[in-house]
Design a protein around this motif. Structure first.
Motif, short mmCIF file in Angstrom:
data_model
loop_
_atom_site.label_atom_id
_atom_site.label_comp_id
_atom_site.label_asym_id
_atom_site.label_seq_id
_atom_site.Cartn_x
_atom_site.Cartn_y
_atom_site.Cartn_z
N MET A 235 0.84 -1.19 0.00
CA MET A 235 0.00 0.00 0.00
C MET A 235 0.88 1.25 0.00
O MET A 235 1.76 1.40 0.85
N SER A 236 0.67 2.13 -0.97
CA SER A 236 1.48 3.33 -1.07
C SER A 236 0.97 4.42 -0.14
O SER A 236 -0.23 4.48 0.17
N LEU A 237 1.88 5.26 0.28
CA LEU A 237 1.53 6.38 1.16
C LEU A 237 0.98 7.53 0.34
O LEU A 237 1.43 7.79 -0.78
N ASP A 238 0.03 8.24 0.90
CA ASP A 238 -0.61 9.38 0.22
C ASP A 238 0.13 10.66 0.60
O ASP A 238 -0.31 11.44 1.46
N ILE A 239 1.30 10.88 -0.03
CA ILE A 239 2.14 12.04 0.28
C ILE A 239 1.97 13.10 -0.81
O ILE A 239 2.13 12.82 -2.00
N THR A 240 1.63 14.31 -0.39
CA THR A 240 1.45 15.42 -1.32
C THR A 240 2.33 16.59 -0.91
O THR A 240 2.32 17.00 0.26
N THR A 241 3.09 17.12 -1.85
CA THR A 241 3.91 18.31 -1.59
C THR A 241 3.09 19.56 -1.84
O THR A 241 2.44 19.70 -2.87
N ILE A 242 3.09 20.46 -0.87
CA ILE A 242 2.32 21.71 -0.96
C ILE A 242 3.28 22.88 -0.77
O ILE A 242 4.08 22.90 0.17
N SER A 243 3.19 23.85 -1.64
CA SER A 243 4.07 25.02 -1.55
C SER A 243 3.30 26.32 -1.40
O SER A 243 3.89 27.40 -1.38
N ASP A 244 1.98 26.24 -1.27
CA ASP A 244 1.13 27.43 -1.12
C ASP A 244 0.65 27.53 0.32
O ASP A 244 -0.07 26.65 0.81
N VAL A 245 1.04 28.58 1.01
CA VAL A 245 0.68 28.75 2.41
C VAL A 245 -0.83 28.86 2.61
O VAL A 245 -1.35 28.60 3.70
N ASP A 246 -1.55 29.24 1.56
CA ASP A 246 -3.00 29.40 1.66
C ASP A 246 -3.78 28.18 1.18
O ASP A 246 -5.01 28.24 1.05
N ASP A 247 -3.09 27.09 0.93
CA ASP A 247 -3.78 25.88 0.49
C ASP A 247 -4.81 25.46 1.55
O ASP A 247 -4.47 25.31 2.73
N PRO A 248 -6.07 25.29 1.16
CA PRO A 248 -7.13 24.97 2.15
C PRO A 248 -6.92 23.65 2.88
O PRO A 248 -7.46 23.46 3.97
N ARG A 249 -6.14 22.76 2.32
CA ARG A 249 -5.89 21.48 2.99
C ARG A 249 -5.07 21.66 4.27
O ARG A 249 -5.06 20.77 5.14
N LEU A 250 -4.42 22.81 4.39
CA LEU A 250 -3.60 23.07 5.57
C LEU A 250 -4.37 23.81 6.66
O LEU A 250 -3.83 24.07 7.74
N ALA A 251 -5.62 24.12 6.41
CA ALA A 251 -6.42 24.92 7.34
C ALA A 251 -6.46 24.35 8.77
O ALA A 251 -6.39 25.12 9.74
N PRO A 252 -6.57 23.04 8.97
CA PRO A 252 -6.63 22.53 10.36
C PRO A 252 -5.38 22.82 11.18
O PRO A 252 -5.42 22.74 12.42
N TYR A 253 -4.27 23.16 10.50
CA TYR A 253 -3.02 23.41 11.21
C TYR A 253 -2.76 24.90 11.44
O TYR A 253 -1.72 25.26 11.99
#
Length: 271
Positions: A1-19
């Motif tokens: 099973m592969s890991l779901d790793i995503t590189t993000i370079s935008d500080v406003d990316d909504p996926r980072l909102a919980p942090y």
């Protein structure tokens, strides 16, 4: 099973909102979630049968060092990899460990459910009015180290899943079972009904911890520093003291729990 790793370079990316703005959100709560911080704590979360990781946020420089944990636990949640600066900007402070995770809370058992689930021979610390997160975390760490069977936390105590409490506990807050929400009178009555011998720790006690008998079921009651335990608790339980220098007031409550738990620990459960 592969890991779901995503590189993000935008500080406003909504996926980072919980942090975002971690310290401020710590103060108002995270609804049904909590923050795990650092490699050791995250490893505990990913191996936990009681809690589940919703996502991970890892600084790019820390990803390689975390890979053995990820390979061993194979989390299915999203793993977001970001530059350290973006992590710091999102969190609102320097996350020097470079590793964060969002965990999902589970409902804690009721007091009756918790007591019913304990083994026939049990050791349980009971916390009354512990409001300092460092102390709470240290008490959970002590409970794990001395193989306590769980912790009972009264409704006046702080949250053991607060970020700092989890970090100080070195993940033990995600390991040691606990119940929280009842008042101390209700807790004592339930413990007595469940055939526990109840000791309270107090500098004013006349009996010493070292002389206390180890019972089949033992509850140890600890209060907040300064005020200590309410008088009715001391009156209705057997009290014990830990000897200290005559010209000093008291021990830190976390230190007291460690000493008391060591005295009552079942050494068959220890190394």
């Amino acid at each position: 099973m592969s890991l779901d790793i995503t590189t993000i370079s935008d500080v406003d990316d909504p996926r980072l909102a919980p942090y975002r703005d971690i310290k401020e959100r710590d103060l108002v709560g995270r609804e049904h979630h909590f923050i795990a911080e650092g490699k050791v704590v995250l490893s505990v979360l990913l191996r936990s049968k009681r809690f589940e990781a919703q996502s991970l946020l890892v600084a790019a420089a820390k990803l390689l060092g975390l890979m053995p944990v990820l390979d061993a636990t194979k989390p299915t949640c999203p793993i977001y990899c970001v530059p350290q600066k973006i992590m710091d900007d999102i969190a609102g402070f320097n996350v020097h460990r470079g590793i964060l995770g969002i965990g999902e809370r589970v409902s804690t058992p009721t007091l009756d459910e918790f007591l019913a689930g304990l083994p026939e021979k049990a050791l349980v610390p009971v916390l009354c009015g512990i409001s300092n997160h460092d102390n709470m975390g240290s008490i959970f760490r002590n409970a794990a180290a001395f193989a306590a069977d769980g912790i009972i936390i009264d409704k006046t105590c702080c949250d053991p899943l607060y970020r700092k409490a989890i970090r100080v506990s070195v993940g033990a807050a995600l390991k040691v079972p606990y119940t929280q929400g009842e008042d101390i009178k209700t807790i004592l009555a339930a413990l007595e009904k469940a055939n526990f011998r109840i000791y309270s720790l107090s500098p004013a006690a006349s009996n010493y911890l070292k002389d206390a008998e180890v019972a089949k079921r033992t509850a140890l009651v600890f209060g907040t520093e300064g005020e200590g335990l309410p008088n009715f608790v001391l009156k209705d339980t057997e009290t014990l003291r830990i000897p200290i220098a005559y010209d000093f007031d008291s021990l830190n409550v976390a230190t007291a729990t460690g000493l008391a738990l060591e005295h009552f620990a079942d050494f068959d459960k220890l190394n």
